[in-house]
Design a protein around this motif. Sequence first.
Motif, PDB file in Angstrom:
ATOM      1  N   ASP A  89       4.517   5.000  -5.860  1.00  0.00           N
ATOM      2  CA  ASP A  89       4.201   4.940  -7.441  1.00  0.00           C
ATOM      3  C   ASP A  89       3.277   6.178  -8.094  1.00  0.00           C
ATOM      4  OD1 ASP A  89       6.133   3.184  -7.479  1.00  0.00           O
ATOM      5  OD2 ASP A  89       4.854   1.241  -7.909  1.00  0.00           O
ATOM      6  N   LEU A  90       2.192   6.271  -7.304  1.00  0.00           N
ATOM      7  CA  LEU A  90       1.015   7.130  -7.868  1.00  0.00           C
ATOM      8  C   LEU A  90       1.725   8.766  -7.949  1.00  0.00           C
ATOM      9  CD1 LEU A  90      -1.903   7.527  -8.391  1.00  0.00           C
ATOM     10  CD2 LEU A  90      -2.346   8.021  -6.335  1.00  0.00           C
ATOM     11  N   PHE A  91       2.509   8.735  -6.649  1.00  0.00           N
ATOM     12  CA  PHE A  91       2.851  10.292  -6.788  1.00  0.00           C
ATOM     13  C   PHE A  91       3.902  10.446  -7.905  1.00  0.00           C
ATOM     14  CE2 PHE A  91       6.883  12.715  -5.470  1.00  0.00           C
ATOM     15  CZ  PHE A  91       6.128  13.893  -4.910  1.00  0.00           C
ATOM     16  N   LYS A 110      13.235   4.968 -14.317  1.00  0.00           N
ATOM     17  CA  LYS A 110      14.192   4.193 -13.539  1.00  0.00           C
ATOM     18  C   LYS A 110      13.832   4.173 -11.830  1.00  0.00           C
ATOM     19  CE  LYS A 110      19.107   4.548 -12.436  1.00  0.00           C
ATOM     20  NZ  LYS A 110      18.873   4.366 -10.960  1.00  0.00           N
ATOM     21  N   LYS A 111      12.992   5.334 -11.328  1.00  0.00           N
ATOM     22  CA  LYS A 111      12.684   5.131 -10.050  1.00  0.00           C
ATOM     23  C   LYS A 111      11.496   4.130  -9.798  1.00  0.00           C
ATOM     24  CE  LYS A 111      13.501  10.229  -8.794  1.00  0.00           C
ATOM     25  NZ  LYS A 111      12.939  11.582  -8.308  1.00  0.00           N
ATOM     26  N   LEU A 112      10.733   3.931 -10.920  1.00  0.00           N
ATOM     27  CA  LEU A 112       9.558   2.897 -10.741  1.00  0.00           C
ATOM     28  C   LEU A 112      10.206   1.540 -11.104  1.00  0.00           C
ATOM     29  CD1 LEU A 112       6.797   4.390 -13.112  1.00  0.00           C
ATOM     30  CD2 LEU A 112       6.772   4.400 -10.532  1.00  0.00           C
ATOM     31  N   THR A 113      11.250   1.522 -11.756  1.00  0.00           N
ATOM     32  CA  THR A 113      11.791   0.263 -11.873  1.00  0.00           C
ATOM     33  C   THR A 113      12.700  -0.279 -10.681  1.00  0.00           C
ATOM     34  OG1 THR A 113      12.409   0.474 -14.312  1.00  0.00           O
ATOM     35  CG2 THR A 113      13.576  -1.284 -13.267  1.00  0.00           C
ATOM     36  N   GLN A 120       0.785  -1.190  -0.015  1.00  0.00           N
ATOM     37  CA  GLN A 120       0.059   0.088   0.129  1.00  0.00           C
ATOM     38  C   GLN A 120       0.894   1.265   0.052  1.00  0.00           C
ATOM     39  OE1 GLN A 120      -2.275  -0.948   3.555  1.00  0.00           O
ATOM     40  NE2 GLN A 120      -4.191  -1.366   2.373  1.00  0.00           N
ATOM     41  N   ASP A 121       1.771   1.320   0.795  1.00  0.00           N
ATOM     42  CA  ASP A 121       2.803   2.311   0.923  1.00  0.00           C
ATOM     43  C   ASP A 121       3.493   2.820  -0.294  1.00  0.00           C
ATOM     44  OD1 ASP A 121       1.972   2.979   3.375  1.00  0.00           O
ATOM     45  OD2 ASP A 121       3.744   2.069   4.447  1.00  0.00           O
ATOM     46  N   SER A 122       3.904   1.635  -1.005  1.00  0.00           N
ATOM     47  CA  SER A 122       4.808   1.771  -2.278  1.00  0.00           C
ATOM     48  C   SER A 122       3.918   2.214  -3.553  1.00  0.00           C
ATOM     49  CB  SER A 122       5.508   0.362  -2.644  1.00  0.00           C
ATOM     50  OG  SER A 122       4.183  -0.689  -3.234  1.00  0.00           O
ATOM     51  N   TYR A 123       2.380   1.884  -3.493  1.00  0.00           N
ATOM     52  CA  TYR A 123       1.686   2.322  -4.362  1.00  0.00           C
ATOM     53  C   TYR A 123       1.079   3.970  -4.154  1.00  0.00           C
ATOM     54  CZ  TYR A 123       1.017  -2.211  -6.505  1.00  0.00           C
ATOM     55  OH  TYR A 123       1.329  -3.435  -7.097  1.00  0.00           O
ATOM     56  N   PHE A 124       0.625   3.903  -2.685  1.00  0.00           N
ATOM     57  CA  PHE A 124      -0.155   5.283  -2.564  1.00  0.00           C
ATOM     58  C   PHE A 124       0.519   5.876  -1.309  1.00  0.00           C
ATOM     59  CE2 PHE A 124      -3.415   2.164  -4.147  1.00  0.00           C
ATOM     60  CZ  PHE A 124      -3.659   2.780  -5.211  1.00  0.00           C
ATOM     61  N   GLU A 135      10.230  -1.403  -8.329  1.00  0.00           N
ATOM     62  CA  GLU A 135       9.688  -2.979  -8.551  1.00  0.00           C
ATOM     63  C   GLU A 135      10.904  -3.954  -8.137  1.00  0.00           C
ATOM     64  OE1 GLU A 135       6.937  -3.720  -9.632  1.00  0.00           O
ATOM     65  OE2 GLU A 135       6.075  -1.980  -9.499  1.00  0.00           O
ATOM     66  N   ALA A 136      12.157  -3.491  -8.358  1.00  0.00           N
ATOM     67  CA  ALA A 136      13.138  -4.394  -8.203  1.00  0.00           C
ATOM     68  C   ALA A 136      13.201  -4.506  -6.471  1.00  0.00           C
ATOM     69  CB  ALA A 136      14.564  -3.878  -8.389  1.00  0.00           C
ATOM     70  N   LYS A 137      13.064  -3.436  -5.697  1.00  0.00           N
ATOM     71  CA  LYS A 137      12.988  -3.769  -4.125  1.00  0.00           C
ATOM     72  C   LYS A 137      11.720  -4.671  -3.695  1.00  0.00           C
ATOM     73  CE  LYS A 137      15.414   0.821  -3.156  1.00  0.00           C
ATOM     74  NZ  LYS A 137      15.308   2.066  -2.764  1.00  0.00           N
ATOM     75  N   LYS A 138      10.750  -4.475  -4.341  1.00  0.00           N
ATOM     76  CA  LYS A 138       9.575  -5.215  -4.433  1.00  0.00           C
ATOM     77  C   LYS A 138       9.650  -6.556  -4.363  1.00  0.00           C
ATOM     78  CE  LYS A 138       6.199  -1.641  -5.595  1.00  0.00           C
ATOM     79  NZ  LYS A 138       5.157  -1.428  -6.530  1.00  0.00           N
ATOM     80  N   ALA A 139      10.524  -6.773  -5.655  1.00  0.00           N
ATOM     81  CA  ALA A 139      10.571  -8.267  -5.987  1.00  0.00           C
ATOM     82  C   ALA A 139      11.508  -8.817  -4.824  1.00  0.00           C
ATOM     83  CB  ALA A 139      11.389  -8.355  -7.206  1.00  0.00           C
ATOM     84  N   GLU A 140      12.742  -7.921  -4.692  1.00  0.00           N
ATOM     85  CA  GLU A 140      13.615  -8.547  -3.446  1.00  0.00           C
ATOM     86  C   GLU A 140      13.127  -8.922  -2.178  1.00  0.00           C
ATOM     87  OE1 GLU A 140      17.691  -7.260  -1.400  1.00  0.00           O
ATOM     88  OE2 GLU A 140      16.950  -6.009  -2.920  1.00  0.00           O
TER      89      GLU A 140
END
Length: 263
Positions: free
Chosen positions: A111-113, A204-207, A102-106, A210-215
């Motif tokens: 990501d929304l920001f 790049k920030k979004l990527t 939730q924090d990573s999205y909103f 996503e990498a941190k999320k995957a990790e």
Amino acid sequence: MTKKVLLFAFLILGFSAIAQKAQKIGYIDMEYILENIPEYQEAQSKLNSKALTWQQNIEKQQKEIEALKSELNIEKALMTKELILDKEEDIQIKELELKKLQDSYFGVEGDLFLLRQQLVQPVQDLVYNAIQDIAVKRKYDFVLDKSTDLIMLYTNKQYDISELVIKSITREKMLDAANEKRKGKDSNIVTTESDNQVTEEVEKKLTDREAKKAELQKKIEEKRALQLKKREDLKKAIEAKRLKRIQDIEDAKKAKEEKNKNN
């Protein structure tokens, strides 16, 4: 409501304090202006679509957590204390994972920001620049926004400069297009490179996110796999203990029977 009244009173006092000089005041309707800018509508549509997808991901995980809680409540009476604790820990991990998602999205810089900065912010900046340009050229002392929380009890349409702002933006875009065409391909390459650079930075920030999320997801899955193994080992140990107890009882019975026969 109190803040709105105080702001309105402050403006009235400000106007009264400098009443000796004739003040030129205009107003705009930001909502109306943005509704008439195609780029803003397109950006908002993309933003809403992405936000909807993210919200659906969150709701899916929420349902999975609720299902696990319901399953635990049903099976609790048949489970050992160790298995109950393991199940509860699984649920806590999933809840933590959901909170981070939730924090990573909103979140504040989620990501929304970032996506809003990329898509919507440039259009809003275009509008604000047009307002400032009109205010300076036409010598407005104040330009108010009708669509904000500021209470405007009465507005005279002749002081509404919303259409001027829209026309100014349209004219600016036409001039930019004409200049680009006149400058030729070199100018287009420079502009494209600049735009691409901004887009690449955001992407790049979004990527990276996503990498941190995957990790994080990998670590959670590894921990969950370890817990499952631990749980299976515990089940096997409990089953082995139960079978040994049964075998001990059977051996004791046979020993007793042998003893009775010998007697």
